[in-house]
Motif scaffolding. Sequence first.
Motif, PDB file in Angstrom:
ATOM      1  N   SER A  89       0.846  -1.192   0.000  1.00 53.47           N
ATOM      2  CA  SER A  89       0.000   0.000   0.000  1.00 53.47           C
ATOM      3  C   SER A  89       0.877   1.236   0.000  1.00 53.47           C
ATOM      4  O   SER A  89       2.108   1.155   0.077  1.00 53.47           O
ATOM      5  N   GLU A  90       0.212   2.383  -0.060  1.00 52.60           N
ATOM      6  CA  GLU A  90       0.949   3.647  -0.052  1.00 52.60           C
ATOM      7  C   GLU A  90       1.633   3.903   1.287  1.00 52.60           C
ATOM      8  O   GLU A  90       2.501   4.768   1.389  1.00 52.60           O
ATOM      9  N   ALA A  91       1.246   3.144   2.339  1.00 54.27           N
ATOM     10  CA  ALA A  91       1.901   3.275   3.631  1.00 54.27           C
ATOM     11  C   ALA A  91       3.180   2.454   3.721  1.00 54.27           C
ATOM     12  O   ALA A  91       3.953   2.610   4.663  1.00 54.27           O
ATOM     13  N   SER A  92       3.432   1.555   2.773  1.00 55.91           N
ATOM     14  CA  SER A  92       4.649   0.754   2.778  1.00 55.91           C
ATOM     15  C   SER A  92       5.829   1.617   2.347  1.00 55.91           C
ATOM     16  O   SER A  92       5.751   2.346   1.359  1.00 55.91           O
ATOM     17  N   LEU A  93       6.922   1.513   3.081  1.00 55.60           N
ATOM     18  CA  LEU A  93       8.108   2.297   2.785  1.00 55.60           C
ATOM     19  C   LEU A  93       9.020   1.477   1.890  1.00 55.60           C
ATOM     20  O   LEU A  93       9.609   0.482   2.315  1.00 55.60           O
ATOM     21  N   LEU A  94       9.148   1.878   0.625  1.00 54.61           N
ATOM     22  CA  LEU A  94       9.901   1.101  -0.356  1.00 54.61           C
ATOM     23  C   LEU A  94      10.908   1.991  -1.069  1.00 54.61           C
ATOM     24  O   LEU A  94      10.642   3.157  -1.347  1.00 54.61           O
ATOM     25  N   SER A  95      12.045   1.408  -1.371  1.00 55.67           N
ATOM     26  CA  SER A  95      12.993   2.004  -2.297  1.00 55.67           C
ATOM     27  C   SER A  95      12.901   1.233  -3.613  1.00 55.67           C
ATOM     28  O   SER A  95      12.275   0.169  -3.687  1.00 55.67           O
ATOM     29  N   ARG A  96      13.520   1.734  -4.650  1.00 52.23           N
ATOM     30  CA  ARG A  96      13.461   1.043  -5.940  1.00 52.23           C
ATOM     31  C   ARG A  96      14.122  -0.327  -5.843  1.00 52.23           C
ATOM     32  O   ARG A  96      13.624  -1.306  -6.408  1.00 52.23           O
ATOM     33  N   ASP A  97      15.248  -0.410  -5.123  1.00 45.86           N
ATOM     34  CA  ASP A  97      15.928  -1.693  -4.994  1.00 45.86           C
ATOM     35  C   ASP A  97      15.062  -2.688  -4.232  1.00 45.86           C
ATOM     36  O   ASP A  97      14.957  -3.857  -4.597  1.00 45.86           O
ATOM     37  N   ALA A  98      14.410  -2.207  -3.140  1.00 43.21           N
ATOM     38  CA  ALA A  98      13.537  -3.096  -2.362  1.00 43.21           C
ATOM     39  C   ALA A  98      12.332  -3.534  -3.184  1.00 43.21           C
ATOM     40  O   ALA A  98      11.903  -4.692  -3.104  1.00 43.21           O
ATOM     41  N   ALA A  99      11.771  -2.624  -3.977  1.00 42.79           N
ATOM     42  CA  ALA A  99      10.645  -2.999  -4.834  1.00 42.79           C
ATOM     43  C   ALA A  99      11.050  -4.072  -5.836  1.00 42.79           C
ATOM     44  O   ALA A  99      10.282  -4.992  -6.137  1.00 42.79           O
ATOM     45  N   GLY A 100      12.277  -3.974  -6.361  1.00 47.86           N
ATOM     46  CA  GLY A 100      12.746  -4.995  -7.286  1.00 47.86           C
ATOM     47  C   GLY A 100      12.887  -6.348  -6.628  1.00 47.86           C
ATOM     48  O   GLY A 100      12.518  -7.375  -7.215  1.00 47.86           O
ATOM     49  N   ARG A 101      13.410  -6.389  -5.396  1.00 43.21           N
ATOM     50  CA  ARG A 101      13.542  -7.678  -4.702  1.00 43.21           C
ATOM     51  C   ARG A 101      12.180  -8.279  -4.396  1.00 43.21           C
ATOM     52  O   ARG A 101      11.992  -9.503  -4.498  1.00 43.21           O
ATOM     53  N   ILE A 102      11.218  -7.439  -4.030  1.00 45.68           N
ATOM     54  CA  ILE A 102       9.874  -7.941  -3.741  1.00 45.68           C
ATOM     55  C   ILE A 102       9.214  -8.485  -5.002  1.00 45.68           C
ATOM     56  O   ILE A 102       8.557  -9.532  -4.985  1.00 45.68           O
ATOM     57  N   ALA A 103       9.379  -7.781  -6.123  1.00 44.86           N
ATOM     58  CA  ALA A 103       8.764  -8.233  -7.369  1.00 44.86           C
ATOM     59  C   ALA A 103       9.310  -9.580  -7.814  1.00 44.86           C
ATOM     60  O   ALA A 103       8.599 -10.388  -8.426  1.00 44.86           O
ATOM     61  N   VAL A 104      10.584  -9.847  -7.518  1.00 37.80           N
ATOM     62  CA  VAL A 104      11.179 -11.142  -7.881  1.00 37.80           C
ATOM     63  C   VAL A 104      10.702 -12.241  -6.943  1.00 37.80           C
ATOM     64  O   VAL A 104      10.430 -13.370  -7.359  1.00 37.80           O
ATOM     65  N   ALA A 105      10.569 -11.918  -5.635  1.00 35.56           N
ATOM     66  CA  ALA A 105      10.210 -12.939  -4.644  1.00 35.56           C
ATOM     67  C   ALA A 105       8.744 -13.325  -4.715  1.00 35.56           C
ATOM     68  O   ALA A 105       8.390 -14.487  -4.494  1.00 35.56           O
ATOM     69  N   PHE A 106       7.890 -12.368  -5.019  1.00 34.55           N
ATOM     70  CA  PHE A 106       6.449 -12.621  -4.999  1.00 34.55           C
ATOM     71  C   PHE A 106       5.917 -12.667  -6.428  1.00 34.55           C
ATOM     72  O   PHE A 106       6.182 -11.769  -7.243  1.00 34.55           O
ATOM     73  N   GLY A 107       5.109 -13.715  -6.707  1.00 33.38           N
ATOM     74  CA  GLY A 107       4.438 -13.780  -7.995  1.00 33.38           C
ATOM     75  C   GLY A 107       3.162 -12.963  -7.996  1.00 33.38           C
ATOM     76  O   GLY A 107       2.986 -12.048  -8.795  1.00 33.38           O
ATOM     77  N   ASP A 108       2.262 -13.285  -7.069  1.00 33.91           N
ATOM     78  CA  ASP A 108       0.990 -12.581  -6.971  1.00 33.91           C
ATOM     79  C   ASP A 108       1.164 -11.354  -6.078  1.00 33.91           C
ATOM     80  O   ASP A 108       1.675 -11.449  -4.958  1.00 33.91           O
ATOM     81  N   ARG A 109       0.724 -10.203  -6.595  1.00 33.11           N
ATOM     82  CA  ARG A 109       0.870  -8.962  -5.843  1.00 33.11           C
ATOM     83  C   ARG A 109      -0.418  -8.161  -5.927  1.00 33.11           C
ATOM     84  O   ARG A 109      -1.079  -8.133  -6.964  1.00 33.11           O
ATOM     85  N   LEU A 110      -0.763  -7.495  -4.828  1.00 31.54           N
ATOM     86  CA  LEU A 110      -1.898  -6.584  -4.749  1.00 31.54           C
ATOM     87  C   LEU A 110      -1.345  -5.227  -4.365  1.00 31.54           C
ATOM     88  O   LEU A 110      -0.890  -5.029  -3.233  1.00 31.54           O
ATOM     89  N   VAL A 111      -1.362  -4.290  -5.297  1.00 28.61           N
ATOM     90  CA  VAL A 111      -0.778  -2.968  -5.104  1.00 28.61           C
ATOM     91  C   VAL A 111      -1.930  -1.957  -5.046  1.00 28.61           C
ATOM     92  O   VAL A 111      -2.704  -1.843  -6.001  1.00 28.61           O
TER      93      VAL A 111
END
Length: 380
Positions: A89-111
């Motif tokens: 969600s918009e409350a999650s604190l993410l950097s671009r690098d962290a977003a990339g690691r999450i996108a690789v680890a998780f297949g299904d995502r709800l943004v």
Amino acid sequence: MTTTTTPGRARRTAWVTLLAALVLLAAALPILLSGGPSGGRALDPEDTSLQGGAALARLLQAHGVQVARVETPAAAVAAAGPHTLLLVSEASLLSRDAAGRIAVAFGDRLVVGSVPYLDVLAPGVRRQGAARTRSRAPECALPEAVRAGHAYTGGVSLTGPPGATGCYPEGDGHTLVRYTEDGDTVTVLGDASFLTNLRLAEDGNAALALNLAGARAKLVWLAAPDDSAETGGGTDEEARSLGDLIPAGVKWAVVQLAVAVAVAALWRGRRLGPVVAERLPVVVRAAETVEGRGRLYRSRRARDRAALALRAAAADRLAPRLGLPRTATPEEVAVAAAARTGRDPEPVLTLLCGPPPGDDTALVALAAHLDTLERQVRDS
């Protein structure tokens, strides 16, 4: 009987009023200086404030979904598994690098909401512009949205990659976009307010949130870190009483309010005289009022006014059942009622917005048809 107010009594009344105002101001000042109560942690599954997500977390758990709250991208990656869904969600604190690691680890995502680095979390989804957040119809074939019906969406209008499904349209885009890539499902919504405790019970928000967030057996909910647990150098195991949780300014405010109430009681108590029995005003039953107005309309042959009152009352009762605001026009209510009951919109528009009846028989028939429409909407 006429009463006169002496100058001395007027001065005493003015002084007592001024004293009470000063006491109330002194009681409210600590609260104002303390900044007021905390607004809670937005979109946090453990927060019960209006902006929190505790209600959705409890609803998911009641339906057998395991909700794992994590505060860092590393913890989210560690919680990933073959049957997990990530909620960002918009409350999650993410950097671009962290977003990339999450996108690789998780297949299904709800943004949901204004999440940064959308191009990393949901490649191919583009933001088109701002969209007013309001109750919308899905207008798509996505089963999760169709079962939920109207939902409180908006925020940002989105477009998806080729083959994506868009729901809850806004302009040239949609406020919900879903697409599948390599067997993984990615769902993006432009606004996250429908997940909060404040909005979850409205329209079909709870059903939509449950259908989307409960798609897998385990939901990994990435929330913002709780800074309050780090203050004071204490640990979570330290016992804290209810008095420790109350700010010091509130305690002084309660004492000062008690003094103000005591002063006001003494002031007014001396001026109270003996109890005087007096006759109460005549009580008129509501049914008699309605019958009197009806006889007045009949005596003046005001069928137009009677029909207008019947239609306006019916529209006011139908609006909340159809998920419409109280300010909705009769035309909007008629269209929504026709869609809910599956009837042709034209007769419903004529029923709620048509010309006045020509005689008493037509007026009685109009009232009967309005009752039938309300019953059909209530039973649909």
